[in-house]
Design a protein around this motif. Structure first.
Motif, mmCIF file in Angstrom:
data_model
loop_
_atom_site.group_PDB
_atom_site.id
_atom_site.type_symbol
_atom_site.label_atom_id
_atom_site.label_comp_id
_atom_site.label_asym_id
_atom_site.label_seq_id
_atom_site.Cartn_x
_atom_site.Cartn_y
_atom_site.Cartn_z
ATOM 1 N N ALA A 6 -17.256 13.983 14.656
ATOM 2 C CA ALA A 6 -15.877 13.947 14.178
ATOM 3 C C ALA A 6 -15.408 15.288 13.602
ATOM 4 N N ARG A 7 -16.346 16.132 13.205
ATOM 5 C CA ARG A 7 -15.994 17.436 12.643
ATOM 6 C C ARG A 7 -16.768 18.537 13.370
ATOM 7 N N PRO A 8 -16.442 18.797 14.621
ATOM 8 C CA PRO A 8 -17.159 19.832 15.375
ATOM 9 C C PRO A 8 -16.897 21.218 14.789
ATOM 10 N N LEU A 26 -14.777 17.591 22.922
ATOM 11 C CA LEU A 26 -13.725 16.952 22.134
ATOM 12 C C LEU A 26 -13.730 15.463 22.438
ATOM 13 N N ALA A 48 -12.818 13.231 16.788
ATOM 14 C CA ALA A 48 -12.521 14.585 16.340
ATOM 15 C C ALA A 48 -11.101 15.020 16.642
ATOM 16 N N TYR A 106 -8.636 15.557 13.730
ATOM 17 C CA TYR A 106 -9.026 16.733 12.946
ATOM 18 C C TYR A 106 -8.584 18.021 13.647
#
Length: 587
Positions: A469-471, A489, A493, A496
């Motif tokens: 979710a937070r690459p 993606l 994510a 965000y």
């Protein structure tokens, strides 16, 4: 009209008929029955190696089976009931030459949490575990084991080593009426130390020291140099053999001591007591149970009582068995079929329930002995099973005199190596965040083992989802904003990323264009498409561009099929920058 079955061609489209034909082919039969792969080429010289290995493992399996039944809270004969079916089934359906299936310390500890010292519960649990594991094999769900991370496994095994070892201290001291729950067990054990029986303490310590000494002697033996005299090599071989069967040697010696004491009228040891004589009856597992007060528990009542055990025990059994099989396959340069291993262990549990077995899995210790003894094929497991059956048929009267202190010593020496003293330091040095699932699993497992595993998996899953979710992003400013994602993606994510682009590009003064580097994209879903549609509209309203670069062909096809308004894509970041620079110059 439906065409006749006999006239239907075999299609190459994955139809039922093609799959049936594949299964009935020679290669398909060898996959389903691996014994067909090695038996036709079996050499007579292998028989001697398989026989030696099978007998050696059998002499280890008998005392360990008795001991692990104690861990599971069941009468000791149930350990042997569970120790012989695996050899016969795995010989036909298994793909590892080394692994041995049977009761283990970890599986026994897990079972103790659910079966409540009730053999009916234990046998029915084996039956249901077998069904679940076979179903997983047919549905190819073995990948679920990949979600149990290494820190979770190590946290569980370290806690299990402490829990099992301390659980045997009461037998070393000859204490009675000690709680099964770990924290209460610690309290009761220390509170009742004055009640310890001297005979059990002395015998237990002697057994521990003997096992430890034999184990150290075996480790100190290096490979025999060729120039050693024959007598020296024979002596080293004798020491290696005695050290390998040390469990049986120590239990037999302790039993002789107890028998002599009992015959002389001195009752100074806590003994196993009466066990059911002979082989187990072959019968369908009981699906209900009559209670002492006259009521009866139905199948649904028992299943509800087993609860989470129907998920935890099948998964942990598969995890332990396949991990061991892979380790020894790598060590001895051959490959295993993971899905076939699922089927083999599931069928062993299913068939074992018809001879009163409780759930089993692969044993690391006995597998190591099997491999070191030079086993060549899974036939070695058949000889191990025969040793167990002979013990049940002829030696059960002797089980009466086996001291519990000796079985406790066997268990402690078997599980102590499972505690990895350096794992916390390794995790701290390599990746400190992995200490979190390790510590949570380790600490919660002292409360309830299954809760420890579940909590560890949940934390590992949350950490994994957080990274999805937070690459990680790389932002570069070339007059326009260049954004590169270190990973693909996905829908967790996209919100965000969308918010970041809006903040960094569209709310800037003046708004600026963005080049999105998509080289690491491998797939895309509708949630992402929907968010990109809104994002492109916002960029158009601000009269700036959002350009996708390096989009893989499969992802580009989806983007084009979605017919996104204002979609622009180019081969590379450099091409996009040049196009934007030219556009700015023209304006």
């Amino acid at each position: 009209m439906m065409e006749p079955l006999t006239d239907r061609p075999l299609r190459g489209d994955g139809s039922v008929w093609e799959k049936a034909a594949t299964c009935c082919s020679s290669a398909g039969l060898k996959t389903l029955l691996p014994i067909l792969g090695w038996l036709p080429s079996y050499e007579l010289s292998w028989l001697r190696m398989d026989l030696i290995a099978g007998i050696t493992v059998g002499l280890t399996a008998v005392p360990q089976g008795l001991a692990y039944a104690e861990v599971a809270g069941l009468p000791v004969q149930y350990g042997l009931y569970s120790a012989f079916m695996g050899g016969f089934v795995y010989c036909i359906f298994g793909t590892s030459k080394d692994i041995t299936l049977g009761p283990t310390a970890i599986m026994s500890l897990l079972c103790a949490s659910y079966v409540e010292q009730d053999p009916v519960y234990a046998v029915l649990l084996a039956f249901l575990c077998g069904l679940i594991q076979i179903s997983m094999a047919f549905l190819r769900l073995g990948f679920l084991l990949d979600f149990i991370s290494y820190p979770v496994i190590k946290g569980f095994t370290c806690a299990a080593a402490i829990t099992i070892s301390f659980g045997q201290v009461k037998n070393l001291l000859g204490l009675q009426n000690v709680s099964q729950h770990f924290f209460l067990q610690v309290y009761d054990t220390f509170r009742k130390i004055p009640e310890a029986r001297v005979g059990d303490v002395v015998l237990g310590l002697l057994c521990l020291l003997s096992l430890l000494g034999l184990m150290l002697m075996k480790r100190s033996l290096e490979p025999n140099p060729e120039d050693l005299p024959v007598c020296v090599r024979l002596a080293r071989g004798l020491i290696w053999g005695l050290a390998t069967v040390r469990n049986a040697l120590v239990v037999i010696s302790a039993t002789l001591v107890v028998y002599s004491s009992e015959a002389a009228g001195h009752h100074v040891f806590t003994i196993t007591g009466k066990t059911s004589p002979g082989l187990p009856p072959v019968r369908v597992p009981a699906f209900s149970e009559a209670m002492v007060n006259g009521t009866a528990l139905s199948f649904s009542d028992i299943a509800l009582d087993l609860g989470g055990g129907l998920a935890v025990i099948p998964l942990m059994g598969l995890l332990e068995s396949i991990a061991i099989a892979k380790a020894f396959a790598s060590q001895n340069d051959y490959r295993i079929d993971g899905n076939q291993e699922l089927f083999a262990i599931g069928l062993t549990n299913l068939m074992g329930s018809f001879v009163s077995a409780y759930p089993i899995t692969g044993s690391f210790g006995r597998t190591a002995v099997n491999s070191q003894s030079g086993v060549r094929t899974p036939l070695g497991g058949v000889f191990t099973s025969v040793i167990v059956l002979l013990s049940l048929a002829f030696l059960t009267p002797i089980f009466y005199y086996i001291p519990k202190a000796s079985l406790a010593a066997v268990i402690i020496c078997a599980v102590a190596p499972m505690f990895d003293y350096g794992i916390a330091l390794k995790l701290w040095r390599v990746k400190r965040l992995d200490l979190l699932p390790f510590l949570v699993t380790f600490l919660v497992s002292f409360w309830e083992v299954q809760y420890g595993i579940v909590c560890g998996i949940a934390i590992s899953g949350a950490m994994l989802l957080y990274h999805v979710a937070r690459p990680r992003l790389k932002l570069r400013d070339h007059g326009v904003l260049v954004v590169a994602l270190d990973s693909g993606l996905s829908f967790p994510a996209v919100e965000y990323i969308s918010r970041l682009l809006y903040t960094e590009a569209l709310t800037a003064s003046p708004p600026r264009s963005v080049v999105l580097d998509c080289r690491h994209f491998s797939t895309i879903d509708y949630t992402v498409i929907n968010e990109l549609q809104d994002l492109l509209r916002q960029f158009q309203q601000c009269e700036v561009s959002l350009i996708f670069t390096g989009v893989p062909h499969t992802v580009l096809e989806v983007l084009l099929e979605a017919d996104l308004p204002g979609l622009k894509h180019m081969e590379s970041v450099e091409a996009a920058l040049q196009a934007l620079s030219a556009s700015t110059s023209c304006n």
